[in-house]
Design a protein around this motif. Sequence first.
Motif, PDB file in Angstrom:
ATOM      1  N   UNK A 269      13.144  53.744  56.541  1.00 39.38           N
ATOM      2  CA  UNK A 269      14.512  53.388  56.167  1.00 39.38           C
ATOM      3  C   UNK A 269      15.198  52.611  57.272  1.00 39.38           C
ATOM      4  N   UNK A 270      14.822  52.875  58.543  1.00 40.27           N
ATOM      5  CA  UNK A 270      15.398  52.112  59.653  1.00 40.27           C
ATOM      6  C   UNK A 270      14.810  50.709  59.709  1.00 40.27           C
TER       7      UNK A 270
ATOM      8  N   UNK B  56      22.244  47.464  57.662  1.00 38.58           N
ATOM      9  CA  UNK B  56      21.965  48.300  58.834  1.00 38.58           C
ATOM     10  C   UNK B  56      23.225  48.495  59.652  1.00 38.58           C
ATOM     11  N   UNK B  57      23.997  47.418  59.819  1.00 39.86           N
ATOM     12  CA  UNK B  57      25.207  47.509  60.614  1.00 39.86           C
ATOM     13  C   UNK B  57      26.220  48.453  59.972  1.00 39.86           C
ATOM     14  N   UNK B  58      26.479  48.277  58.692  1.00 40.36           N
ATOM     15  CA  UNK B  58      27.483  49.110  58.025  1.00 40.36           C
ATOM     16  C   UNK B  58      27.037  50.560  57.938  1.00 40.36           C
TER      17      UNK B  58
ATOM     18  N   UNK C 127      16.222  49.354  70.338  1.00 42.59           N
ATOM     19  CA  UNK C 127      17.273  48.443  70.790  1.00 42.59           C
ATOM     20  C   UNK C 127      17.711  47.514  69.664  1.00 42.59           C
ATOM     21  N   UNK C 128      16.730  46.988  68.914  1.00 42.03           N
ATOM     22  CA  UNK C 128      17.063  46.112  67.790  1.00 42.03           C
ATOM     23  C   UNK C 128      17.809  46.882  66.703  1.00 42.03           C
ATOM     24  N   UNK C 129      17.380  48.113  66.445  1.00 44.07           N
ATOM     25  CA  UNK C 129      18.006  48.890  65.382  1.00 44.07           C
ATOM     26  C   UNK C 129      19.457  49.232  65.704  1.00 44.07           C
TER      27      UNK C 129
ATOM     28  N   UNK D  97       8.852  52.474  72.008  1.00 46.02           N
ATOM     29  CA  UNK D  97       9.932  52.501  71.033  1.00 46.02           C
ATOM     30  C   UNK D  97      11.187  51.777  71.512  1.00 46.02           C
ATOM     31  N   UNK D  98      11.210  51.364  72.775  1.00 44.58           N
ATOM     32  CA  UNK D  98      12.427  50.794  73.356  1.00 44.58           C
ATOM     33  C   UNK D  98      12.880  49.550  72.602  1.00 44.58           C
ATOM     34  N   UNK D  99      11.966  48.608  72.395  1.00 47.19           N
ATOM     35  CA  UNK D  99      12.358  47.338  71.767  1.00 47.19           C
ATOM     36  C   UNK D  99      12.851  47.559  70.337  1.00 47.19           C
TER      37      UNK D  99
END
Length: 482
Positions: A75-76, A84-86, A344-346, A339-341
């Motif tokens: 889902x992410x 994703x933002x909202x 960070x994007x999520x 998982x960092x990248x």
Amino acid sequence: MGLARNTVLYAYEQLATEGYVSSDRQGTVVVDLKSNVRLSVRLSVQLSGQLSVRAGESDAAQDVLPLAQARLSRRAQNQSHTHNQAQLQVQSQEGAALDSGASKNTVDAVLPDAALTSAFAPGVPALADFPQASWRRLLDRAWRSCSVAQLNYGEAAGELRLRVAIADHLRASRGVLCEADQVFITDGTQSSLDLCARLFADVGDIVWMENPGYKGALTAFHAAQLQVHAVSLDEQGLAPDEIDIVQHRPKLIYVTPSHQYPLGSVLSLSRRMQLINHALAAGALIIEDDYDSEFRHDGPPLAAMQGLVADAPVLYLGTFSKTMFPALRIGFMVVPKHLVAALTRALAHAVPRGRACDQLALAEFIQSGQFAAHLRKMRRLYRHRRDVLSAALSLHLGDLGVVCGGSAGMHLALILDARAPDTLVCAQALQQGIVVHPLSLHALSHAAPVFNGLVLGYAQIAPEQIEIAVEKLAHIVRQLVR
């Protein structure tokens, strides 16, 4: 070696606490951790078929090769940038709301605000002993140096200076293997749990939880529509069996290994390694909630699970609510490098951060050494209050209860005689201005084993008041028993 006897005894006690040695009447022997871990690996191979074992490696932790590495939930990954933002802004606000109302307790919602600082409300630090004058100076300095740009939304991961300070502190004090880019600032542990549940698991995925366990974690997992599977505890901590492993394959594993909440046991080293292997076999992530282990009373703080194995599948969660004050609303997550990248994007356009000045003041508080000094002072204070409470409970309730969980933290658990139901004890104590939480409400379900007892926070109560409060509790318990 020219060492005092007490020094040697102290060293052996620490080794036993961390699970490196075991003692009996025959003497002290080194625990065969490698055999225990390899037994766990063989079991996982037989059950899941997801591991391969390297031959000839000396480090048992390196024997495991996961075929599937933990990643963001579907889902992410599948959410569009706009959605994703909202969506995550709403989720972040929900997490913050949960965090502001759900500390490690069960009845906050029905208690008056003043009661939260009464004896024996768990999870409340000694607020009167926090160095407010120093903190105000740091805040003032941060605001004077604040730029116009810092009044805008900040990076989703938080202020870099604070992340560097946290990473340095964790490496030195908790044995955490991390760099600053692995640290993500949150609004507290509950906010971290909410993000973990939503970003690293999908609807219907299974999460293992300690039983009895922390209700705030249960709330976060239920809100994310995960299946919570209760795993029993023993004297070494979380104890999954073959049924847990085969029939309830986890996506997340939630543990409080350094000071189990609420019973206070310590997860043994061999059990920690086995749990890491189970997580690798299942492609799961361990959520290590290190909520109060800075306050270790019987020896130095235990090393975190996160640092036991390079690139361990561990999401390490910490908070400043216990070490400083709850209203600060700053916690953090340390995530594995791979998982960092993705994380960070999520979070980049979903969880805008603010309060730059608070974060910069906290960074200076840590880097200047004031945080370490405050921790040393609080350890002495809490150790003394724990000793006073333990002695009072032994004197007034020793025949009707068993005290556990005193090696660390800010609370004790008291297992009570079944003739005194803990919910009745708590209700009658509240009428006398004493806040205690029933241990039975920490069971994860009605079908799960239930402990009858009390969770007693001692950090915020003066020693001279402890004896009086315990006498009142003892009177209530004895009346119910009669």
